[in-house]
Scaffold this motif. Structure first.
Motif, PDB file in Angstrom:
ATOM      1  N   PRO A  18       0.840  -1.214   0.000  1.00  0.00           N
ATOM      2  CA  PRO A  18       0.000   0.000   0.000  1.00  0.00           C
ATOM      3  C   PRO A  18       0.872   1.261   0.000  1.00  0.00           C
ATOM      4  O   PRO A  18       1.794   1.376   0.803  1.00  0.00           O
ATOM      5  CB  PRO A  18      -0.785  -0.126   1.323  1.00  0.00           C
ATOM      6  CG  PRO A  18      -0.032  -1.113   2.156  1.00  0.00           C
ATOM      7  CD  PRO A  18       0.662  -2.033   1.195  1.00  0.00           C
ATOM      8  N   ALA A  47      -7.966  -2.431  -9.091  1.00  0.00           N
ATOM      9  CA  ALA A  47      -8.917  -3.284  -8.354  1.00  0.00           C
ATOM     10  C   ALA A  47      -9.538  -2.498  -7.204  1.00  0.00           C
ATOM     11  O   ALA A  47     -10.749  -2.567  -6.978  1.00  0.00           O
ATOM     12  CB  ALA A  47      -8.198  -4.535  -7.845  1.00  0.00           C
ATOM     13  N   GLY A  48      -8.705  -1.709  -6.496  1.00  0.00           N
ATOM     14  CA  GLY A  48      -9.219  -0.913  -5.377  1.00  0.00           C
ATOM     15  C   GLY A  48     -10.267   0.091  -5.851  1.00  0.00           C
ATOM     16  O   GLY A  48     -11.319   0.258  -5.217  1.00  0.00           O
ATOM     17  N   THR A  74     -14.704  -4.882   4.534  1.00  0.00           N
ATOM     18  CA  THR A  74     -13.453  -5.599   4.256  1.00  0.00           C
ATOM     19  C   THR A  74     -12.299  -4.603   4.080  1.00  0.00           C
ATOM     20  O   THR A  74     -11.208  -4.795   4.620  1.00  0.00           O
ATOM     21  CB  THR A  74     -13.608  -6.466   2.978  1.00  0.00           C
ATOM     22  OG1 THR A  74     -14.789  -7.253   3.111  1.00  0.00           O
ATOM     23  CG2 THR A  74     -12.408  -7.371   2.770  1.00  0.00           C
ATOM     24  N   GLY A  88      -8.737  -3.804   6.183  1.00  0.00           N
ATOM     25  CA  GLY A  88      -7.491  -4.075   5.451  1.00  0.00           C
ATOM     26  C   GLY A  88      -7.411  -5.500   4.933  1.00  0.00           C
ATOM     27  O   GLY A  88      -6.336  -5.987   4.582  1.00  0.00           O
ATOM     28  N   LYS A  89      -8.566  -6.170   4.889  1.00  0.00           N
ATOM     29  CA  LYS A  89      -8.590  -7.562   4.416  1.00  0.00           C
ATOM     30  C   LYS A  89      -8.865  -7.616   2.917  1.00  0.00           C
ATOM     31  O   LYS A  89      -9.095  -6.583   2.291  1.00  0.00           O
ATOM     32  CB  LYS A  89      -9.651  -8.349   5.188  1.00  0.00           C
ATOM     33  CG  LYS A  89      -9.277  -8.507   6.653  1.00  0.00           C
ATOM     34  CD  LYS A  89     -10.284  -9.379   7.366  1.00  0.00           C
ATOM     35  CE  LYS A  89      -9.859  -9.550   8.814  1.00  0.00           C
ATOM     36  NZ  LYS A  89     -11.003  -9.903   9.654  1.00  0.00           N
ATOM     37  N   THR A 114     -14.148  -9.558  -6.961  1.00  0.00           N
ATOM     38  CA  THR A 114     -13.155  -8.687  -7.609  1.00  0.00           C
ATOM     39  C   THR A 114     -12.893  -9.132  -9.052  1.00  0.00           C
ATOM     40  O   THR A 114     -12.831  -8.304  -9.965  1.00  0.00           O
ATOM     41  CB  THR A 114     -11.843  -8.701  -6.791  1.00  0.00           C
ATOM     42  OG1 THR A 114     -12.179  -8.574  -5.416  1.00  0.00           O
ATOM     43  CG2 THR A 114     -10.919  -7.579  -7.214  1.00  0.00           C
ATOM     44  N   PHE A 135      -3.804  -6.103  -8.035  1.00  0.00           N
ATOM     45  CA  PHE A 135      -4.407  -7.432  -8.235  1.00  0.00           C
ATOM     46  C   PHE A 135      -3.420  -8.302  -9.012  1.00  0.00           C
ATOM     47  O   PHE A 135      -2.806  -7.798  -9.960  1.00  0.00           O
ATOM     48  CB  PHE A 135      -5.719  -7.311  -9.032  1.00  0.00           C
ATOM     49  CG  PHE A 135      -6.411  -8.632  -9.211  1.00  0.00           C
ATOM     50  CD1 PHE A 135      -7.398  -9.036  -8.337  1.00  0.00           C
ATOM     51  CD2 PHE A 135      -6.027  -9.496 -10.237  1.00  0.00           C
ATOM     52  CE1 PHE A 135      -8.002 -10.274  -8.485  1.00  0.00           C
ATOM     53  CE2 PHE A 135      -6.618 -10.727 -10.382  1.00  0.00           C
ATOM     54  CZ  PHE A 135      -7.611 -11.113  -9.511  1.00  0.00           C
ATOM     55  N   ASN A 143      -6.803 -14.884  -5.150  1.00  0.00           N
ATOM     56  CA  ASN A 143      -7.089 -13.923  -6.234  1.00  0.00           C
ATOM     57  C   ASN A 143      -6.494 -14.435  -7.554  1.00  0.00           C
ATOM     58  O   ASN A 143      -7.145 -14.426  -8.597  1.00  0.00           O
ATOM     59  CB  ASN A 143      -6.392 -12.583  -5.959  1.00  0.00           C
ATOM     60  CG  ASN A 143      -7.243 -11.508  -5.301  1.00  0.00           C
ATOM     61  OD1 ASN A 143      -6.774 -10.384  -5.133  1.00  0.00           O
ATOM     62  ND2 ASN A 143      -8.461 -11.816  -4.923  1.00  0.00           N
ATOM     63  N   ARG A 193      -1.501  10.814   1.919  1.00  0.00           N
ATOM     64  CA  ARG A 193      -2.243  10.745   0.643  1.00  0.00           C
ATOM     65  C   ARG A 193      -3.454  11.678   0.627  1.00  0.00           C
ATOM     66  O   ARG A 193      -3.770  12.256  -0.407  1.00  0.00           O
ATOM     67  CB  ARG A 193      -2.645   9.308   0.335  1.00  0.00           C
ATOM     68  CG  ARG A 193      -3.368   9.160  -0.980  1.00  0.00           C
ATOM     69  CD  ARG A 193      -3.249   7.797  -1.611  1.00  0.00           C
ATOM     70  NE  ARG A 193      -3.502   6.677  -0.724  1.00  0.00           N
ATOM     71  CZ  ARG A 193      -3.294   5.388  -1.070  1.00  0.00           C
ATOM     72  NH1 ARG A 193      -2.851   5.093  -2.273  1.00  0.00           N
ATOM     73  NH2 ARG A 193      -3.548   4.421  -0.213  1.00  0.00           N
ATOM     74  N   ARG A 233      -9.643   8.358   2.267  1.00  0.00           N
ATOM     75  CA  ARG A 233      -9.962   6.921   2.217  1.00  0.00           C
ATOM     76  C   ARG A 233     -10.138   6.347   3.615  1.00  0.00           C
ATOM     77  O   ARG A 233      -9.385   6.688   4.525  1.00  0.00           O
ATOM     78  CB  ARG A 233      -8.854   6.172   1.458  1.00  0.00           C
ATOM     79  CG  ARG A 233      -9.035   6.271  -0.050  1.00  0.00           C
ATOM     80  CD  ARG A 233      -7.906   5.670  -0.815  1.00  0.00           C
ATOM     81  NE  ARG A 233      -7.503   4.333  -0.354  1.00  0.00           N
ATOM     82  CZ  ARG A 233      -6.671   3.552  -1.021  1.00  0.00           C
ATOM     83  NH1 ARG A 233      -6.170   3.961  -2.189  1.00  0.00           N
ATOM     84  NH2 ARG A 233      -6.332   2.377  -0.553  1.00  0.00           N
ATOM     85  N   ASP A 259      -9.374   3.588   4.683  1.00  0.00           N
ATOM     86  CA  ASP A 259      -8.293   2.687   5.112  1.00  0.00           C
ATOM     87  C   ASP A 259      -6.939   3.377   5.247  1.00  0.00           C
ATOM     88  O   ASP A 259      -5.952   2.742   5.597  1.00  0.00           O
ATOM     89  CB  ASP A 259      -8.182   1.484   4.156  1.00  0.00           C
ATOM     90  CG  ASP A 259      -8.032   1.878   2.695  1.00  0.00           C
ATOM     91  OD1 ASP A 259      -8.281   3.055   2.345  1.00  0.00           O
ATOM     92  OD2 ASP A 259      -7.668   0.998   1.887  1.00  0.00           O
TER      93      ASP A 259
HETATM   94  N1  LIG Z   1      -7.363  -7.293  -5.313  1.00  0.00           N
HETATM   95  C1  LIG Z   1      -7.789  -6.487  -4.325  1.00  0.00           C
HETATM   96  C2  LIG Z   1      -7.418  -5.112  -4.301  1.00  0.00           C
HETATM   97  C3  LIG Z   1      -7.848  -4.325  -3.249  1.00  0.00           C
HETATM   98  N2  LIG Z   1      -8.622  -4.845  -2.276  1.00  0.00           N
HETATM   99  C4  LIG Z   1      -9.088  -4.041  -1.125  1.00  0.00           C
HETATM  100  O1  LIG Z   1      -8.950  -2.656  -1.385  1.00  0.00           O
HETATM  101  C5  LIG Z   1      -8.033  -2.058  -0.463  1.00  0.00           C
HETATM  102  C6  LIG Z   1      -7.308  -0.899  -1.115  1.00  0.00           C
HETATM  103  O2  LIG Z   1      -6.527  -1.381  -2.187  1.00  0.00           O
HETATM  104  P1  LIG Z   1      -5.848  -0.376  -3.230  1.00  0.00           P
HETATM  105  O3  LIG Z   1      -5.140  -1.218  -4.234  1.00  0.00           O
HETATM  106  O4  LIG Z   1      -6.835   0.610  -3.716  1.00  0.00           O
HETATM  107  O5  LIG Z   1      -4.819   0.470  -2.354  1.00  0.00           O
HETATM  108  P2  LIG Z   1      -3.365   0.248  -1.745  1.00  0.00           P
HETATM  109  O6  LIG Z   1      -3.547  -0.668  -0.554  1.00  0.00           O
HETATM  110  O7  LIG Z   1      -2.474  -0.348  -2.757  1.00  0.00           O
HETATM  111  O8  LIG Z   1      -2.973   1.616  -1.331  1.00  0.00           O
HETATM  112  C7  LIG Z   1      -7.163  -3.222   0.022  1.00  0.00           C
HETATM  113  O9  LIG Z   1      -6.530  -2.983   1.268  1.00  0.00           O
HETATM  114  C8  LIG Z   1      -8.211  -4.338   0.108  1.00  0.00           C
HETATM  115  O10 LIG Z   1      -9.015  -4.211   1.269  1.00  0.00           O
HETATM  116  C9  LIG Z   1      -8.994  -6.184  -2.323  1.00  0.00           C
HETATM  117  O11 LIG Z   1      -9.679  -6.676  -1.440  1.00  0.00           O
HETATM  118  N3  LIG Z   1      -8.577  -6.981  -3.355  1.00  0.00           N
END
Ligand SMILES: Nc1ccn([C@@H]2O[C@H](COP(=O)(O)OP(=O)(O)O)[C@@H](O)[C@H]2O)c(=O)n1
Ligand SMILES: Nc1ncnc2c1ncn2[C@@H]1O[C@H](COP(=O)(O)OP(=O)(O)O)[C@@H](O)[C@H]1O
Length: 201
Positions: A21, A43-44, A64, A68-69, A76, A97, A103, A135, A139, A141
């Protein structure tokens, strides 16, 4: 009818963009799109769009992400697949992703293909924490408690995916510390040297 049958079918060109992240995936994706004309699928962002559209999965996804899960792969992958199918541009940057082996396997099963290239933005934890806290996108999270959980999930679930593709010789590791332009200087030659991209519409 015959015209359609004679039309050449080109395989998509798929790049998975991985890294912890705040490692700068989204920032570098914007530069790759600008230079090489990929379709960027975060994906986010797709999951956050589901929350905003109040879909049936919205509240599950929000909870979720807050924890942070990882959202169930089925959800997805379907979102990514829908975007891929409706895009005329078949050069895809799939950002954030696969985040877990689950996944990865779901993508291979449902979409039925593997990535051509995997970019891995390697960044020290302290730098990722600093960037995420700075950032300022509001958000749910991007707070210290959730960041700690996301880093743990990254190490436990995402690193095995990177190892899997490393063994297949698909991973390009990028040092994600430096200015945005310095980092892009490492990314540029990977695609500039890639003949397969030129075959894709
Ligand atoms: N393939 C994925 C991508 C994101 N996510 C979820 O989305 C949140 C944010 O992902 P993001 O890619 O936007 O952000 P970063 O954690 O990379 O900053 C992740 O912490 C997961 O909770 C997920 O469940 N599955
Ligand atoms: N090379 C860099 N140096 C410092 N800050 C950066 C760099 N690249 C991106 N950032 C900033 O760090 C934060 C996280 O970057 P982002 O691209 O959103 O990461 P990710 O998509 O991996 O979560 C953003 O606020 C972004 O502007």
């Amino acid at each position: 009818m015959e015209r359609f049958l004679l039309q050449e079918q080109t395989e998509p060109f798929i790049t998975f963009v991985l890294g912890g992240p705040g490692s700068g995936k989204g920032t570098q994706c914007a530069k790759i799109v600008e230079t090489f004309g990929f379709k960027h699928l975060s994906a986010g962002d797709l999951l956050r769009r589901e929350i905003a559209s109040k879909s049936e999965y919205g509240s599950m996804i929000l909870n979720t992400i807050r924890e942070g899960k990882i959202v169930p792969s089925q959800v997805t992958v379907k979102l990514i697949q829908k975007e891929m199918e409706s895009s005329d541009n078949k050069k895809f940057l799939i950002d954030g992703f696969p985040r877990s082996e689950e996944n990865r396997m779901a993508f291979e099963k449902i979409v039925g293909t593997e990535p051509n290239v995997v970019l891995f933005f390697e960044c020290p934890e302290a730098e990722m924490v600093k960037r995420v806290l700075d950032r300022n996108e509001g958000r749910v999270d991007d707070n210290i408690d959730t960041i700690k959980k996301r880093l743990k999930v990254f190490e436990e679930l995402n690193l095995p995916v990177i190892n899997y593709y490393s063994e297949k010789g698909k991973v390009f590791k990028i040092n994600a510390v430096g200015t945005v332009d310095e980092i892009f200087e490492q990314v540029l030659p990977i695609f500039a040297a890639c003949e397969a991209i030129k075959q894709v519409a």
